[in-house]
Design a protein around this motif. Structure first.
Motif, mmCIF file in Angstrom:
data_model
loop_
_atom_site.group_PDB
_atom_site.id
_atom_site.type_symbol
_atom_site.label_atom_id
_atom_site.label_comp_id
_atom_site.label_asym_id
_atom_site.label_seq_id
_atom_site.Cartn_x
_atom_site.Cartn_y
_atom_site.Cartn_z
ATOM 1 N N LEU A 61 0.708 -1.186 -0.099
ATOM 2 C CA LEU A 61 -0.121 -0.090 0.009
ATOM 3 C C LEU A 61 0.749 1.141 0.056
ATOM 4 C CD1 LEU A 61 -2.603 -0.956 2.396
ATOM 5 C CD2 LEU A 61 -3.023 -0.976 0.023
ATOM 6 N N ALA A 62 1.880 1.353 0.779
ATOM 7 C CA ALA A 62 2.740 2.361 1.033
ATOM 8 C C ALA A 62 3.546 2.410 -0.436
ATOM 9 C CB ALA A 62 3.774 2.248 2.035
ATOM 10 N N GLY A 63 3.955 1.570 -1.116
ATOM 11 C CA GLY A 63 4.593 1.588 -2.327
ATOM 12 C C GLY A 63 3.970 2.275 -3.449
ATOM 13 N N THR A 64 2.839 2.491 -3.451
ATOM 14 C CA THR A 64 1.880 3.207 -4.529
ATOM 15 C C THR A 64 1.996 4.811 -4.342
ATOM 16 O OG1 THR A 64 -0.207 3.104 -2.924
ATOM 17 C CG2 THR A 64 0.353 1.282 -4.531
ATOM 18 N N MET A 65 2.332 5.049 -2.944
ATOM 19 C CA MET A 65 2.563 6.549 -2.745
ATOM 20 C C MET A 65 3.638 7.041 -3.437
ATOM 21 S SD MET A 65 1.333 6.676 1.287
ATOM 22 C CE MET A 65 -0.105 5.946 2.076
ATOM 23 N N GLY A 66 3.452 7.740 -4.407
ATOM 24 C CA GLY A 66 4.556 8.590 -5.297
ATOM 25 C C GLY A 66 5.374 7.845 -6.255
ATOM 26 N N TYR A 67 4.674 6.450 -6.542
ATOM 27 C CA TYR A 67 5.495 5.653 -7.396
ATOM 28 C C TYR A 67 5.484 6.163 -8.880
ATOM 29 C CZ TYR A 67 6.475 1.592 -10.272
ATOM 30 O OH TYR A 67 7.220 0.585 -11.150
ATOM 31 N N ARG A 68 4.439 6.753 -9.344
ATOM 32 C CA ARG A 68 4.575 7.269 -10.672
ATOM 33 C C ARG A 68 5.668 8.192 -11.009
ATOM 34 N NH1 ARG A 68 -1.205 8.961 -13.645
ATOM 35 N NH2 ARG A 68 -1.311 6.744 -13.393
ATOM 36 N N ALA A 69 5.737 9.141 -10.123
ATOM 37 C CA ALA A 69 6.681 10.223 -10.314
ATOM 38 C C ALA A 69 8.205 9.717 -10.202
ATOM 39 C CB ALA A 69 6.388 11.373 -9.138
ATOM 40 N N TRP A 71 9.274 6.546 -10.704
ATOM 41 C CA TRP A 71 9.774 5.795 -11.805
ATOM 42 C C TRP A 71 10.275 6.488 -13.046
ATOM 43 C CZ3 TRP A 71 11.102 1.289 -13.363
ATOM 44 C CH2 TRP A 71 10.856 0.701 -14.574
ATOM 45 N N ARG A 72 9.697 7.747 -12.986
ATOM 46 C CA ARG A 72 10.256 8.806 -14.130
ATOM 47 C C ARG A 72 11.660 9.045 -13.878
ATOM 48 N NH1 ARG A 72 4.765 10.851 -14.049
ATOM 49 N NH2 ARG A 72 5.591 12.635 -12.719
ATOM 50 N N ASN A 73 12.019 8.954 -12.649
ATOM 51 C CA ASN A 73 13.558 9.583 -12.137
ATOM 52 C C ASN A 73 14.612 8.560 -12.033
ATOM 53 O OD1 ASN A 73 15.096 11.840 -11.419
ATOM 54 N ND2 ASN A 73 14.923 11.028 -9.204
ATOM 55 N N VAL A 74 14.115 7.318 -11.954
ATOM 56 C CA VAL A 74 15.316 5.974 -11.837
ATOM 57 C C VAL A 74 16.006 5.723 -12.819
ATOM 58 C CG1 VAL A 74 13.998 5.331 -9.722
ATOM 59 C CG2 VAL A 74 13.779 4.255 -11.952
ATOM 60 N N ASN A 75 17.231 5.077 -12.602
ATOM 61 C CA ASN A 75 18.034 4.398 -13.296
ATOM 62 C C ASN A 75 17.475 3.046 -13.760
ATOM 63 O OD1 ASN A 75 19.743 2.417 -14.672
ATOM 64 N ND2 ASN A 75 21.585 3.653 -14.095
ATOM 65 N N ARG A 76 16.499 2.562 -14.719
ATOM 66 C CA ARG A 76 15.718 1.586 -14.846
ATOM 67 C C ARG A 76 16.422 0.549 -14.885
ATOM 68 N NH1 ARG A 76 10.609 3.958 -18.355
ATOM 69 N NH2 ARG A 76 10.122 5.911 -17.143
ATOM 70 N N ARG A 77 17.507 0.273 -15.540
ATOM 71 C CA ARG A 77 18.453 -0.868 -15.651
ATOM 72 C C ARG A 77 18.738 -1.256 -14.350
ATOM 73 N NH1 ARG A 77 23.883 -2.002 -15.734
ATOM 74 N NH2 ARG A 77 24.447 -3.931 -16.648
ATOM 75 N N GLN A 78 19.166 -0.297 -13.437
ATOM 76 C CA GLN A 78 19.760 -0.665 -12.064
ATOM 77 C C GLN A 78 18.658 -0.925 -11.056
ATOM 78 O OE1 GLN A 78 20.747 2.734 -9.735
ATOM 79 N NE2 GLN A 78 22.801 1.953 -9.538
ATOM 80 N N VAL A 79 17.620 -0.511 -11.078
ATOM 81 C CA VAL A 79 16.441 -0.889 -10.230
ATOM 82 C C VAL A 79 15.906 -2.109 -10.853
ATOM 83 C CG1 VAL A 79 15.929 1.287 -9.413
ATOM 84 C CG2 VAL A 79 14.486 0.504 -11.438
ATOM 85 N N SER A 173 14.348 5.558 -6.170
ATOM 86 C CA SER A 173 14.841 4.112 -6.390
ATOM 87 C C SER A 173 14.121 3.269 -5.299
ATOM 88 C CB SER A 173 16.395 3.922 -6.302
ATOM 89 O OG SER A 173 17.014 4.991 -7.517
ATOM 90 N N LEU A 174 14.056 3.722 -4.268
ATOM 91 C CA LEU A 174 13.778 2.830 -3.005
ATOM 92 C C LEU A 174 12.253 2.768 -3.162
ATOM 93 C CD1 LEU A 174 15.803 4.162 -0.019
ATOM 94 C CD2 LEU A 174 16.321 2.310 -1.366
ATOM 95 N N ILE A 175 11.757 3.864 -3.374
ATOM 96 C CA ILE A 175 10.134 3.890 -3.596
ATOM 97 C C ILE A 175 9.998 2.768 -4.801
ATOM 98 C CG2 ILE A 175 8.039 4.936 -4.645
ATOM 99 C CD1 ILE A 175 9.269 7.469 -3.199
ATOM 100 N N VAL A 176 10.586 2.483 -5.835
ATOM 101 C CA VAL A 176 10.314 1.520 -6.803
ATOM 102 C C VAL A 176 10.466 0.223 -6.547
ATOM 103 C CG1 VAL A 176 11.199 0.702 -9.178
ATOM 104 C CG2 VAL A 176 10.739 3.269 -8.864
ATOM 105 N N ILE A 177 11.539 -0.072 -5.731
ATOM 106 C CA ILE A 177 12.051 -1.288 -5.353
ATOM 107 C C ILE A 177 10.966 -1.772 -4.140
ATOM 108 C CG2 ILE A 177 13.807 -2.791 -4.156
ATOM 109 C CD1 ILE A 177 15.696 -0.850 -5.487
ATOM 110 N N PHE A 178 10.712 -0.926 -3.228
ATOM 111 C CA PHE A 178 9.844 -1.207 -2.366
ATOM 112 C C PHE A 178 8.588 -1.605 -2.485
ATOM 113 C CE2 PHE A 178 12.735 0.591 0.974
ATOM 114 C CZ PHE A 178 13.743 -0.272 0.990
#
Length: 250
Positions: A61-69, A71-79, A173-178
């Motif tokens: 549930l917490a992971g959905t908070m701020g996820y969309r923004a 995802w646009r900022n992370v190194n997608r290969r890394q995460v 990055s932590l938001i996406v992974i978590f």
């Protein structure tokens, strides 16, 4: 009504919701720390297995908070590499969780939470180690701790939280992974028949407390000195660790 929905008496439900409120505040304040606070304290109210499964659902549930923004900022290969490695380690962590005696699991979870804070404060080089190997190791450890104790933070905190990594990139990055790590653990636990409607009801009942705590913490993000929130987290973890030891002694 509350007991039928959540499996807890009203007083126990209020205690769990209060802990979720505090954990949500720490998450909003620091960007990390939801599980580090939530798991060892709820573990004083619920058995370890149900504590971990509840924390996994709350993490989703917490992971959905701020996820969309984020995802646009992370190194997608890394995460993506870290997340896939975390998913690969999930079965081992769940096997440990479901086969560890409750008192030992409770103490292990408290120790992992304490180790998470140590990871936050220990010195490290300004940039993460290069190459795919450290990413895979980070992901495997994240998945193992996330599925056994619902505390996936220490490995990824150690990897990302560095002077040379922008704070926004670390946070995102932590938001996406978590989000994806706990979600896969929840699906695996559901497939194994370990989740039930009362756990789901308990997680949903705690969502308002989570949202309020996260919003309050976000309001003060960057305004409270690090030493103050670190002292708060250490105090909460110390209480949980002491409680776990007392339970084992009893």
């Amino acid at each position: 009504m509350i007991e039928a929905l959540t499996g807890l008496a009203p007083l126990s439900m209020l205690m769990v919701a209060g802990i979720v409120l505090i954990a949500g505040f720490v998450r909003g304040l620091t960007g990390v720390g939801l599980a580090v606070v939530l798991v060892p304290l709820v573990n004083l109210v619920l058995p370890p297995e149900r504590t971990v499964l509840l924390a996994i659902l709350v993490g989703c549930l917490a992971g959905t908070m701020g996820y969309r923004a984020a995802w646009r900022n992370v190194n997608r290969r890394q995460v993506s590499i870290i997340t896939l490695a975390a998913i690969a380690a999930t079965p081992l962590g769940l096997a440990l969780l479901f086969n560890t005696p409750p008192d030992i699991a409770r103490l292990a979870i408290a120790v992992i939470a304490l180790a998470a804070f140590v990871v936050i404060v220990i010195p490290r080089p300004p940039l993460p180690p290069s190459g795919i190997g450290p990413m895979i190791v980070t992901g495997l450890l994240t998945g193992l701790l996330g599925s056994f104790a619902a505390i996936p933070g220490p490995p990824v905190i150690y990897y990302f939280v560095r002077r040379g990594v922008p704070a926004a990139l670390t946070r995102d990055s932590l938001i996406v992974i978590f989000l994806w790590g706990p979600l896969f653990v929840a699906l695996a636990a559901l497939a194994l028949g370990k989740l039930d409607w009362q756990l789901g009801g308990l997680a949903l009942a705690c969502f308002p407390a989570l949202a309020i705590g996260n919003a309050l913490g976000s309001r003060y993000f960057g305004k409270i000195p690090d030493r103050h929130w670190r002292a708060l987290v250490v105090g909460l973890i110390a209480i949980a660790t002491l409680g776990a030891m007392l339970r084992m002694a009893g």
